[in-house]
Structures are given as C-alpha cells and as structure tokens.
Design a protein around this motif. Sequence first.
Motif, PDB file in Angstrom:
ATOM      1  N   THR A  97      28.376   3.569   8.131  1.00 14.63           N
ATOM      2  CA  THR A  97      29.026   2.271   8.277  1.00 14.63           C
ATOM      3  C   THR A  97      29.782   2.279   9.603  1.00 14.63           C
ATOM      4  O   THR A  97      29.929   3.312  10.254  1.00 14.63           O
ATOM      5  CB  THR A  97      30.010   2.020   7.133  1.00 14.63           C
ATOM      6  OG1 THR A  97      31.087   2.984   7.219  1.00 14.63           O
ATOM      7  CG2 THR A  97      29.338   2.122   5.773  1.00 14.63           C
ATOM      8  N   GLN A 173      31.914   5.123   3.590  1.00 13.74           N
ATOM      9  CA  GLN A 173      31.113   5.870   2.633  1.00 13.74           C
ATOM     10  C   GLN A 173      31.433   7.364   2.707  1.00 13.74           C
ATOM     11  O   GLN A 173      30.625   8.204   2.337  1.00 13.74           O
ATOM     12  CB  GLN A 173      29.612   5.623   2.890  1.00 13.74           C
ATOM     13  CG  GLN A 173      29.215   4.182   2.636  1.00 13.74           C
ATOM     14  CD  GLN A 173      27.800   3.839   3.074  1.00 13.74           C
ATOM     15  OE1 GLN A 173      27.327   2.743   2.796  1.00 13.74           O
ATOM     16  NE2 GLN A 173      27.136   4.738   3.783  1.00 13.74           N
ATOM     17  N   VAL A 179      23.143   6.675   1.402  1.00 15.91           N
ATOM     18  CA  VAL A 179      23.670   6.455   0.052  1.00 15.91           C
ATOM     19  C   VAL A 179      22.657   5.783  -0.882  1.00 15.91           C
ATOM     20  O   VAL A 179      23.039   5.116  -1.842  1.00 15.91           O
ATOM     21  CB  VAL A 179      24.966   5.604   0.108  1.00 15.91           C
ATOM     22  CG1 VAL A 179      26.071   6.340   0.824  1.00 15.91           C
ATOM     23  CG2 VAL A 179      24.700   4.249   0.760  1.00 15.91           C
ATOM     24  N   GLN A 182      23.396   6.433  -4.502  1.00 17.60           N
ATOM     25  CA  GLN A 182      24.800   6.343  -4.907  1.00 17.60           C
ATOM     26  C   GLN A 182      25.152   4.913  -5.332  1.00 17.60           C
ATOM     27  O   GLN A 182      25.573   4.076  -4.526  1.00 17.60           O
ATOM     28  CB  GLN A 182      25.710   6.780  -3.748  1.00 17.60           C
ATOM     29  CG  GLN A 182      25.484   8.200  -3.265  1.00 17.60           C
ATOM     30  CD  GLN A 182      25.875   9.236  -4.304  1.00 17.60           C
ATOM     31  OE1 GLN A 182      26.664   8.971  -5.199  1.00 17.60           O
ATOM     32  NE2 GLN A 182      25.326  10.438  -4.171  1.00 17.60           N
ATOM     33  N   LEU A 186      31.129   4.894  -3.823  1.00 16.80           N
ATOM     34  CA  LEU A 186      30.768   5.335  -2.486  1.00 16.80           C
ATOM     35  C   LEU A 186      30.008   4.246  -1.717  1.00 16.80           C
ATOM     36  O   LEU A 186      30.195   4.080  -0.516  1.00 16.80           O
ATOM     37  CB  LEU A 186      29.921   6.603  -2.561  1.00 16.80           C
ATOM     38  CG  LEU A 186      29.814   7.450  -1.289  1.00 16.80           C
ATOM     39  CD1 LEU A 186      31.181   7.963  -0.868  1.00 16.80           C
ATOM     40  CD2 LEU A 186      28.850   8.607  -1.516  1.00 16.80           C
ATOM     41  N   SER A 187      29.168   3.514  -2.426  1.00 20.03           N
ATOM     42  CA  SER A 187      28.362   2.487  -1.772  1.00 20.03           C
ATOM     43  C   SER A 187      28.852   1.068  -2.040  1.00 20.03           C
ATOM     44  O   SER A 187      28.515   0.149  -1.289  1.00 20.03           O
ATOM     45  CB  SER A 187      26.895   2.603  -2.213  1.00 20.03           C
ATOM     46  OG  SER A 187      26.791   2.425  -3.618  1.00 20.03           O
TER      47      SER A 187
END
Length: 351
Positions: A97, A173, A179, A182, A186-187
């Motif tokens: 990100t 993240q 991810v 995930q 986290l995502s």
Amino acid sequence: LGAFLDIVHQDPVLSQTKLIAEPWDLGEGGYQIGNFPVGWAEWNGKYRDAVRQYWKGEGGVIGELGYRLTGSSDLYAHNGRRPYASINFITAHDGFTLRDLVSYNDKHNEANLEENRDGSNDNHSWNCGAEGETDDPEILALRARQQRNLLATLLLSQGVPMLLAGDELGHTQKGNNNVYCQDNELSWIDWSTLEDARPLLTFVRSLIQLRKNHPVFRRRKYFLGRRIHGAGNEDILWLNPRGEEMSDQEWSDSFARCLGVLLRGEALNDTDRNGLPVSDENFLLLLNAHYEDIDFTLPARAADRTPWHIVINTNDLEHGVIDGTGVEWRQANFPLSARSLVLLIEPRNAE
C-alpha cells in the motif's frame, strides 16, 4: 495481437466499451505494455516504477520520469493512442500500500505461511529510516510528506490516475505485499481510523478537485514541446534548478534529482465537446527528490510578471493544497525543500 483482440475490436458492444488491460502474462515476453491495439488503455507499470524510484531518491531516472509525467507517448503514440491510454498508478491490489511503500524496505509476508517467499522482491520502496512502525516524529513527518509527494505526482500527471482504495486513509498491511490469502484486519480497510487520516484525506480530495478544475492536467493530446499556433509559447518547458531549459546532458545526469515543468494552459491546442477552444492557467510544477533543499530559480518571463501563487507545497501542512489561487510568491527564487513537490499557478488575470 491475437485473435481474441481482433474479435473484441469487431464486437458491436465490446468495441464501444472502455477496455483496460493489465498487460502481464505468463511466459517469456509476457509483459506487453504499449502493445495493445487502439481502443485499449493499459495499466502503466513503467509509470509506477519510475515514480517510485524517483521519490525514493534514485539517480538517473528523470528522463524516464519525463515520459511518465506527460502521458507516456513513447508507449502509446506509435499506434495512434492518446494520453488517456495510460492508466497511471503508484500502488494496486497486489504489492505494498502507499503507507507501506514509505515504511518498509522489504516485504514481510510471514503471515502467508510461505516462509516469506511469495510476493515481489522488487518494490522500489524506502522506509525513511526505520523498518515498519515507529514513534520517531521526524521519520513520521517524512513518511507523510512522501505520501503527499507520490499522490500529488499521480494526480498531476497526464493520463488516467488510478488510486488504490485505502491509500487516501493511510491503510497499512504491516509490510505484507501479497495479501491474497488474508481476509482479515490485515487486508480490510479500517474506517475507524478516518479521523486520524483526515489531513491525508483532505489532501487527496483537494488534489482530485484541482485536477477536475484544470484541463491542463487532463490533456487529450500529447505535448509537442514547441510553439502552438496562436499561443506564442511552447506548450511545455522543462527546467533545471537554475531556471534554464534542460539540456540533453542533464536528462541523463546520474546526480539529477530536481526539475521543473512549466505547463502552459494557454497552449492546450484543444477544443471542448462544443468545438470551442479550451485554455487554462499556466502552472509550474517543481519536484525535488534530493535529500537537501534546493533554491529553484523561477522562469525569467514569469518572474517579470504578476507573481506566481502557491497552490501545493507538500512540505507545508498549512498550505498543502489551496483552493482558489493560493498564496502569492513574488521572489525570483523558490526555496524548494528536500523531498518535496510544489505547484505554482499564474492566474489568468495576472496581466
């Protein structure tokens, strides 16, 4: 240019649809950026890499950056496509990100249970002095400025900007750049952080509005780099910190990390949907990816006229993006802070 693309081009529905390619495929020669036919736009991975490398502080990339800021004519002009064939992006659904891009040097994908072997190792990221989360106020300030630099570059480039959801909120993240597996915190985008993210969100909103208000950032034709009939000035001028036009040698200098771009809105050479000429104000974009401040000499012609106004200064939170014409700047030189971006406007009523 396989049969599939020929069939799409002939289909009565698909041929009239906005089509965007992610130009990656498996196998040798699978990266086909710039090779899709007319009617297709493409995710521009070369834009992503050039902008990341530049703001990371790498040398020898401003020549590449020049193509990316102006719509990547080297990729799309050869077959008649326009600047809007370039889908510009800094981050996407895979990879870091925006916040992680300025917070991690390396991927941290241990949570994926693949011993950190998955995900790309080639991220062109820089942690600004500490890997991951930190309480150091100087590092946090630099990371925030780097995010503003990257976002402003994206929204002020020719082509079509693509913004990853959550980047406007500083979503992290935790250094995981893959991810896909995930489906958890986290995502997910955490909307409870909205209040803390308000300054960045306001900055992004202002950038979007600025882009909408000014057609000089949304050109439908490539820059020609020469005088436009009836305008009397070049449509674009590239400047070194001395306020002089960039030389061929300077474009390839390994130490060059600062440049200016004069965009002449009076030389758009375009018409609106009603066939009427389109014009805009003149803008001066200054970029400094160097670790030291640089005293940038403004173009002589502009310095002799009514002053520039500061629209964006990524190193000035109070004047991050200004509605209207911004704060006057009357001096011939502009103190361009280390790792910062500044946008100046020459209002139309400046005569």
